[in-house]
Design a protein around this motif. Sequence first.
Motif, PDB file in Angstrom:
ATOM      1  N   ASP A  80      11.071   5.155 -12.763  1.00  0.00           N
ATOM      2  CA  ASP A  80       9.758   5.269 -12.130  1.00  0.00           C
ATOM      3  C   ASP A  80       9.045   3.922 -12.098  1.00  0.00           C
ATOM      4  O   ASP A  80       8.417   3.553 -11.103  1.00  0.00           O
ATOM      5  N   LEU A  81       9.143   3.177 -13.192  1.00  0.00           N
ATOM      6  CA  LEU A  81       8.510   1.857 -13.232  1.00  0.00           C
ATOM      7  C   LEU A  81       9.168   0.899 -12.240  1.00  0.00           C
ATOM      8  O   LEU A  81       8.479   0.142 -11.544  1.00  0.00           O
ATOM      9  N   LEU A  82      10.488   0.952 -12.149  1.00  0.00           N
ATOM     10  CA  LEU A  82      11.192   0.099 -11.192  1.00  0.00           C
ATOM     11  C   LEU A  82      10.853   0.483  -9.755  1.00  0.00           C
ATOM     12  O   LEU A  82      10.674  -0.397  -8.899  1.00  0.00           O
ATOM     13  N   ALA A  83      10.762   1.773  -9.482  1.00  0.00           N
ATOM     14  CA  ALA A  83      10.407   2.224  -8.141  1.00  0.00           C
ATOM     15  C   ALA A  83       8.985   1.798  -7.786  1.00  0.00           C
ATOM     16  O   ALA A  83       8.713   1.398  -6.647  1.00  0.00           O
ATOM     17  N   THR A  84       8.072   1.863  -8.746  1.00  0.00           N
ATOM     18  CA  THR A  84       6.704   1.428  -8.506  1.00  0.00           C
ATOM     19  C   THR A  84       6.666  -0.061  -8.187  1.00  0.00           C
ATOM     20  O   THR A  84       6.004  -0.489  -7.235  1.00  0.00           O
ATOM     21  N   LEU A  85       7.383  -0.836  -8.954  1.00  0.00           N
ATOM     22  CA  LEU A  85       7.420  -2.278  -8.725  1.00  0.00           C
ATOM     23  C   LEU A  85       8.064  -2.598  -7.376  1.00  0.00           C
ATOM     24  O   LEU A  85       7.542  -3.414  -6.608  1.00  0.00           O
ATOM     25  N   ALA A  86       9.184  -1.960  -7.076  1.00  0.00           N
ATOM     26  CA  ALA A  86       9.860  -2.192  -5.796  1.00  0.00           C
ATOM     27  C   ALA A  86       8.983  -1.766  -4.630  1.00  0.00           C
ATOM     28  O   ALA A  86       8.913  -2.454  -3.603  1.00  0.00           O
ATOM     29  N   SER A  87       8.298  -0.658  -4.775  1.00  0.00           N
ATOM     30  CA  SER A  87       7.390  -0.197  -3.729  1.00  0.00           C
ATOM     31  C   SER A  87       6.249  -1.191  -3.518  1.00  0.00           C
ATOM     32  O   SER A  87       5.833  -1.444  -2.388  1.00  0.00           O
ATOM     33  N   GLY A  88       5.762  -1.758  -4.610  1.00  0.00           N
ATOM     34  CA  GLY A  88       4.717  -2.773  -4.512  1.00  0.00           C
ATOM     35  C   GLY A  88       5.201  -4.008  -3.772  1.00  0.00           C
ATOM     36  O   GLY A  88       4.490  -4.558  -2.926  1.00  0.00           O
ATOM     37  N   VAL A  89       6.416  -4.444  -4.077  1.00  0.00           N
ATOM     38  CA  VAL A  89       6.984  -5.605  -3.397  1.00  0.00           C
ATOM     39  C   VAL A  89       7.145  -5.316  -1.909  1.00  0.00           C
ATOM     40  O   VAL A  89       6.786  -6.143  -1.054  1.00  0.00           O
ATOM     41  N   LEU A  90       7.666  -4.141  -1.570  1.00  0.00           N
ATOM     42  CA  LEU A  90       7.842  -3.788  -0.153  1.00  0.00           C
ATOM     43  C   LEU A  90       6.504  -3.665   0.570  1.00  0.00           C
ATOM     44  O   LEU A  90       6.374  -4.083   1.727  1.00  0.00           O
ATOM     45  N   THR A  91       5.509  -3.106  -0.102  1.00  0.00           N
ATOM     46  CA  THR A  91       4.184  -2.986   0.498  1.00  0.00           C
ATOM     47  C   THR A  91       3.588  -4.368   0.737  1.00  0.00           C
ATOM     48  O   THR A  91       3.039  -4.644   1.811  1.00  0.00           O
ATOM     49  N   TYR A  92       3.709  -5.234  -0.253  1.00  0.00           N
ATOM     50  CA  TYR A  92       3.210  -6.606  -0.121  1.00  0.00           C
ATOM     51  C   TYR A  92       3.902  -7.317   1.044  1.00  0.00           C
ATOM     52  O   TYR A  92       3.254  -7.963   1.867  1.00  0.00           O
ATOM     53  N   LEU A  93       5.229  -7.186   1.111  1.00  0.00           N
ATOM     54  CA  LEU A  93       5.984  -7.821   2.197  1.00  0.00           C
ATOM     55  C   LEU A  93       5.578  -7.281   3.562  1.00  0.00           C
ATOM     56  O   LEU A  93       5.500  -8.030   4.537  1.00  0.00           O
ATOM     57  N   ALA A  94       5.330  -5.980   3.644  1.00  0.00           N
ATOM     58  CA  ALA A  94       4.902  -5.388   4.920  1.00  0.00           C
ATOM     59  C   ALA A  94       3.572  -5.984   5.366  1.00  0.00           C
ATOM     60  O   ALA A  94       3.398  -6.328   6.541  1.00  0.00           O
ATOM     61  N   PHE A  95       2.647  -6.134   4.443  1.00  0.00           N
ATOM     62  CA  PHE A  95       1.367  -6.766   4.790  1.00  0.00           C
ATOM     63  C   PHE A  95       1.568  -8.228   5.175  1.00  0.00           C
ATOM     64  O   PHE A  95       0.942  -8.729   6.097  1.00  0.00           O
ATOM     65  N   TYR A  96       2.455  -8.911   4.482  1.00  0.00           N
ATOM     66  CA  TYR A  96       2.704 -10.316   4.776  1.00  0.00           C
ATOM     67  C   TYR A  96       3.346 -10.486   6.149  1.00  0.00           C
ATOM     68  O   TYR A  96       2.964 -11.353   6.921  1.00  0.00           O
ATOM     69  N   ILE A  97       4.311  -9.643   6.446  1.00  0.00           N
ATOM     70  CA  ILE A  97       5.029  -9.756   7.724  1.00  0.00           C
ATOM     71  C   ILE A  97       4.136  -9.380   8.902  1.00  0.00           C
ATOM     72  O   ILE A  97       4.133 -10.046   9.929  1.00  0.00           O
ATOM     73  N   PHE A  98       3.385  -8.311   8.760  1.00  0.00           N
ATOM     74  CA  PHE A  98       2.575  -7.815   9.881  1.00  0.00           C
ATOM     75  C   PHE A  98       1.176  -8.405   9.921  1.00  0.00           C
ATOM     76  O   PHE A  98       0.422  -8.132  10.826  1.00  0.00           O
ATOM     77  N   LYS A  99       0.804  -9.200   8.932  1.00  0.00           N
ATOM     78  CA  LYS A  99      -0.466  -9.923   8.877  1.00  0.00           C
ATOM     79  C   LYS A  99      -1.644  -9.122   9.423  1.00  0.00           C
ATOM     80  O   LYS A  99      -2.096  -9.330  10.537  1.00  0.00           O
TER      81      LYS A  99
END
Length: 116
Positions: free
Chosen positions: A92-111
């Motif tokens: 669960d902790l790894l999934a939360t961290l991975a989800s955070g990274v993917l969410t951050y990347l989505a915001f970064y990519i789509f600005k």
Amino acid sequence: MKKQYKTPYILGALFFFILGVVLSNTYRPYIYTNHIYDYHFADTIGNWVAVPSLTLLVVGINKYTPYKATLYSVMVWFLYEIIPFGVFDYYDLLATLASGVLTYLAFYIFKPSGKH
């Protein structure tokens, strides 16, 4: 002055929330019933959708920038996993961290518009 809400972000939060409910009630029982090993995805569905859902909600109500909202969402869900009884699942902790990274990347990519 009336507060402006960002409707697309709020709708995105609602989408991830509904996605989590649907997957938890369809995909998870299917995986468990058929004894399929899916690398713990069925066990961590809530963590995968919780971070983007909370992040989008917080951004939608103009509380924080997307990047801060992502960081705060990851922190909130980490605490949610750890605090209740001190018993938590590393997946669960790894999934939360991975989800955070993917969410951050989505915001970064789509600005998204607004300050960062």
